[in-house]
Design a protein around this motif. Structure first.
Motif, PDB file in Angstrom:
ATOM      1  N   ALA A  68     -13.897 -12.925  -0.752  1.00 37.48           N
ATOM      2  CA  ALA A  68     -14.725 -11.930  -1.448  1.00 37.48           C
ATOM      3  C   ALA A  68     -14.355 -11.830  -2.930  1.00 37.48           C
ATOM      4  N   GLU A  69     -13.085 -11.943  -3.258  1.00 32.74           N
ATOM      5  CA  GLU A  69     -12.697 -11.901  -4.682  1.00 32.74           C
ATOM      6  C   GLU A  69     -13.298 -13.077  -5.431  1.00 32.74           C
ATOM      7  N   LYS A  70     -13.339 -14.235  -4.793  1.00 35.60           N
ATOM      8  CA  LYS A  70     -13.925 -15.406  -5.424  1.00 35.60           C
ATOM      9  C   LYS A  70     -15.414 -15.159  -5.701  1.00 35.60           C
ATOM     10  N   CYS A  71     -16.112 -14.483  -4.777  1.00 34.26           N
ATOM     11  CA  CYS A  71     -17.522 -14.137  -5.003  1.00 34.26           C
ATOM     12  C   CYS A  71     -17.678 -13.330  -6.288  1.00 34.26           C
ATOM     13  N   LEU A  72     -16.829 -12.337  -6.459  1.00 33.03           N
ATOM     14  CA  LEU A  72     -16.924 -11.502  -7.651  1.00 33.03           C
ATOM     15  C   LEU A  72     -16.612 -12.293  -8.919  1.00 33.03           C
ATOM     16  N   ARG A  73     -15.664 -13.192  -8.855  1.00 31.57           N
ATOM     17  CA  ARG A  73     -15.332 -14.023 -10.029  1.00 31.57           C
ATOM     18  C   ARG A  73     -16.483 -14.969 -10.368  1.00 31.57           C
ATOM     19  N   ILE A  74     -17.108 -15.537  -9.331  1.00 29.72           N
ATOM     20  CA  ILE A  74     -18.259 -16.412  -9.568  1.00 29.72           C
ATOM     21  C   ILE A  74     -19.418 -15.614 -10.147  1.00 29.72           C
ATOM     22  N   ASN A  75     -19.659 -14.402  -9.643  1.00 30.69           N
ATOM     23  CA  ASN A  75     -20.737 -13.562 -10.184  1.00 30.69           C
ATOM     24  C   ASN A  75     -20.597 -13.373 -11.687  1.00 30.69           C
ATOM     25  N   LEU A  76     -19.379 -13.261 -12.162  1.00 29.37           N
ATOM     26  CA  LEU A  76     -19.137 -13.032 -13.580  1.00 29.37           C
ATOM     27  C   LEU A  76     -19.647 -14.180 -14.444  1.00 29.37           C
ATOM     28  N   ILE A  77     -19.622 -15.404 -13.925  1.00 30.02           N
ATOM     29  CA  ILE A  77     -20.030 -16.551 -14.744  1.00 30.02           C
ATOM     30  C   ILE A  77     -21.473 -17.006 -14.500  1.00 30.02           C
ATOM     31  N   LEU A  78     -22.111 -16.512 -13.447  1.00 31.45           N
ATOM     32  CA  LEU A  78     -23.488 -16.917 -13.159  1.00 31.45           C
ATOM     33  C   LEU A  78     -24.445 -16.329 -14.193  1.00 31.45           C
ATOM     34  N   ARG A  79     -25.398 -17.107 -14.618  1.00 33.82           N
ATOM     35  CA  ARG A  79     -26.419 -16.638 -15.560  1.00 33.82           C
ATOM     36  C   ARG A  79     -27.731 -16.345 -14.848  1.00 33.82           C
ATOM     37  N   VAL A  80     -27.991 -17.046 -13.749  1.00 37.37           N
ATOM     38  CA  VAL A  80     -29.168 -16.801 -12.911  1.00 37.37           C
ATOM     39  C   VAL A  80     -28.658 -16.678 -11.487  1.00 37.37           C
ATOM     40  N   GLY A  81     -29.000 -15.584 -10.839  1.00 38.51           N
ATOM     41  CA  GLY A  81     -28.559 -15.355  -9.473  1.00 38.51           C
ATOM     42  C   GLY A  81     -27.237 -14.618  -9.426  1.00 38.51           C
ATOM     43  N   TYR A  82     -26.961 -14.042  -8.274  1.00 36.31           N
ATOM     44  CA  TYR A  82     -25.689 -13.370  -8.027  1.00 36.31           C
ATOM     45  C   TYR A  82     -25.366 -13.525  -6.557  1.00 36.31           C
ATOM     46  N   LEU A  83     -24.092 -13.385  -6.227  1.00 37.98           N
ATOM     47  CA  LEU A  83     -23.663 -13.499  -4.842  1.00 37.98           C
ATOM     48  C   LEU A  83     -23.651 -12.119  -4.201  1.00 37.98           C
TER      49      LEU A  83
END
Length: 135
Positions: A68-83
């Protein structure tokens, strides 16, 4: 596009549906390698203030396979879409989503989101579920 009926027409003109229900559509988006598809689900959502949004989403993997922490870290860098996390048949899945307000929605914008969300989700799915294509 101002209504789900207009969205449906656009999707029918560009994709083959496997779910066609009131306010919910789904189709397979073929990936570049030709061997994989990413299932895209589109639904209408209403906010508390009655504003309508179109949600584009696709499954990535069971939550148990993803930190789940990785999801939040990935969300920070996504420009289109979110987890996000949602249940499917009683199992929590990581999903990639995007919410589009109707007031600025066009066919080009919808296709842009689909063309970014589907391959990104497929790449994540391949990294996490290398043995098979889950959606």
């Amino acid at each position: 596009m101002e209504t789900f009926a207009e969205v449906r027409k656009h999707i029918l003109d560009n994709h083959s549906l496997f779910i066609d229900e009131p306010f919910q559509l789904a189709f397979d988006c073929p990936m570049d390698d030709g061997d994989r598809n990413q299932a895209i689900f589109i639904a209408e959502l209403k906010a508390a203030d009655n504003r309508r949004y179109l949600r584009v989403e696709t499954l990535i993997c069971p939550l148990a396979d993803f930190d789940a922490e990785k999801c939040l870290r990935i969300n920070l860098i996504l420009r289109v879409g979110y987890l996000a996390v949602g249940d499917l048949d009683g199992i929590a899945y990581v999903k990639m989503c995007e919410n589009l307000p109707y007031h600025s929605l066009s066919g080009e914008e919808l296709e842009y989101v689909i063309s970014h969300v589907a391959p990104m989700a497929d790449r994540m799915e391949q990294a996490l579920e290398s043995s098979h294509d889950i959606a």
